[in-house]
Write an enzyme that holds these catalytic residues in place. Structure first.
Site, mmCIF file in Angstrom:
data_model
loop_
_atom_site.group_PDB
_atom_site.id
_atom_site.type_symbol
_atom_site.label_atom_id
_atom_site.label_comp_id
_atom_site.label_asym_id
_atom_site.label_seq_id
_atom_site.Cartn_x
_atom_site.Cartn_y
_atom_site.Cartn_z
ATOM 1 N N ASP A 104 0.830 -1.191 0.000
ATOM 2 C CA ASP A 104 0.000 0.000 0.000
ATOM 3 C C ASP A 104 0.873 1.253 0.000
ATOM 4 O OD1 ASP A 104 0.910 -0.060 2.615
ATOM 5 O OD2 ASP A 104 -1.074 -0.126 3.536
ATOM 6 N N SER A 105 2.201 1.051 0.023
ATOM 7 C CA SER A 105 3.137 2.143 -0.235
ATOM 8 C C SER A 105 2.920 2.731 -1.623
ATOM 9 C CB SER A 105 4.584 1.657 -0.096
ATOM 10 O OG SER A 105 4.795 0.455 -0.826
ATOM 11 N N ASP A 122 -0.745 -6.258 -0.246
ATOM 12 C CA ASP A 122 -1.127 -5.602 0.997
ATOM 13 C C ASP A 122 -2.644 -5.495 1.102
ATOM 14 O OD1 ASP A 122 0.591 -4.833 3.041
ATOM 15 O OD2 ASP A 122 1.376 -3.121 1.937
ATOM 16 N N LYS A 164 -0.786 -9.467 3.012
ATOM 17 C CA LYS A 164 -0.127 -8.928 4.204
ATOM 18 C C LYS A 164 -1.070 -7.981 4.918
ATOM 19 C CE LYS A 164 3.075 -5.628 4.008
ATOM 20 N NZ LYS A 164 2.502 -4.610 4.962
ATOM 21 N N GLU A 210 -1.399 -5.440 8.749
ATOM 22 C CA GLU A 210 -0.668 -4.811 9.838
ATOM 23 C C GLU A 210 -1.354 -5.067 11.177
ATOM 24 O OE1 GLU A 210 0.891 -0.999 7.148
ATOM 25 O OE2 GLU A 210 -0.168 -0.651 9.052
ATOM 26 N N GLU A 227 9.164 -3.459 11.050
ATOM 27 C CA GLU A 227 9.531 -2.157 10.487
ATOM 28 C C GLU A 227 9.823 -1.140 11.583
ATOM 29 O OE1 GLU A 227 7.980 1.325 7.395
ATOM 30 O OE2 GLU A 227 6.835 -0.532 7.615
#
Length: 299
Positions: A80-81, A119, A149, A151, A217
């Site tokens: 999602d970067s 993501d 992925k 978070e 991270e």
């Protein structure tokens, strides 16, 4: 049963529901291996067992993904970067599932070996395990992703369990989780002091829930080393020191295309300067009527 299979490194479901390819032997290197077929969670687990370190990069289009695939990068993350480097947002929060599905599909089409991880963007999984499953299924069915992925730690353990039970490989993400940037008060190093114990607990919770790997991270290197040593699944560092099992960077940071990069992002090239030079030369030739010449014209 499904959760145990994911933890042990079962092959992910391949696009279209076809049977998984025969897994490569445990001696096949994860980075630079040349046996046919996609990298699977079984291969990643084997790399952890033999102590092999491996690279991961982000990718958002077929052309770039193909170059990284040819370079032997075993895992590509459609992060999602993209919110920052593709769409121009200040954070990843505005990114949606609909934004990332075509990018993920392009990366899958541009590669033949790399595992492609998508993501789950902010708002697509936090509300419930059912919502997480719906989003993840879209990535596998519509884009051909091989894993997803998300978070968070203990608070998303039920989501990880639900996905793993459905046969969807899940990569966790702890520490400086960009989707929580407003809660953190900015992009700050996480896990210092007593907060380190919470991150260790979260990592173990993700592993128990069925995550096949965990991104760490923006945390202190000693904490990352401790978490890595305590887990059976691999850790993937980004600003987490040298002791993680793997390392990931946003490819624009790695290649020097980003205007600004975080401290942990080493620049291995100056792609921005190369593109700027090429664009300047092209513009000058057009302005001076040097391009297109006869060589580049049809008769």
């Amino acid at each position: 049963m499904a959760k145990t299979a994911i933890v042990s490194g079962a092959d992910p479901v391949s696009p279209g529901g076809t049977a998984p390819r025969t897994p490569r032997g445990d001696s096949e290197p994860l980075y630079g291996g040349r046996k046919p077929g996609r990298v699977t969670v079984r291969d990643i687990a084997a790399a952890k067992a033999r102590g092999e370190k491996w690279p991961m990069l982000t990718a958002y289009d077929a052309l770039t993904a193909g170059i990284f695939d040819e370079a032997g990068i075993p895992v590509l993350l459609v992060g999602d970067s993209a919110g920052n480097v593709v769409f121009g947002y200040d954070t990843t929060i505005p990114v949606t599932v609909d934004d990332l599905i075509p990018l993920t599909a392009a990366v899958v089409r541009g590669t033949s070996r790399a595992m492609v991880v998508a993501d789950l963007p902010f708002g697509s999984y936090q509300a419930s395990p059912t919502e997480a499953l719906h989003a993840a299924i879209r990535f596998l069915k519509e884009a051909g992703a091989h894993a997803v992925k998300l978070e968070g730690g203990l608070r998303v353990a039920h989501q990880v369990e639900e996905l793993a039970a459905a046969g969807i490989p899940v990569m966790g993400h702890l520490g400086l989780t960009p989707q929580s940037v407003h809660a953190f008060g900015g992009f700050r190093v996480q896990g210092r002091g007593e907060d380190g114990e919470r991150l260790l607990h979260d990592a173990k919770a993700l592993e128990a829930a069925g995550a096949f790997a965990i991104v760490l991270e923006g945390i202190p290197a000693p904490l990352a080393a401790r978490i890595t040593a305590s887990l059976h699944v691999p850790t993937i560092g980004i600003g987490a020191g040298p002791d993680c099992d793997a390392q990931v960077l946003v490819w624009q940071d790695m290649a020097g295309l980003s205007a600004r990069s975080p401290k942990f992002a080493k620049r291995y090239a100056d792609v921005a300067a190369v593109l700027r030079s090429a664009a300047t030369e092209f513009a000058a030739e057009v302005a001076g009527s040097a391009f297109p010449s006869e060589e580049y014209s049809y008769k």
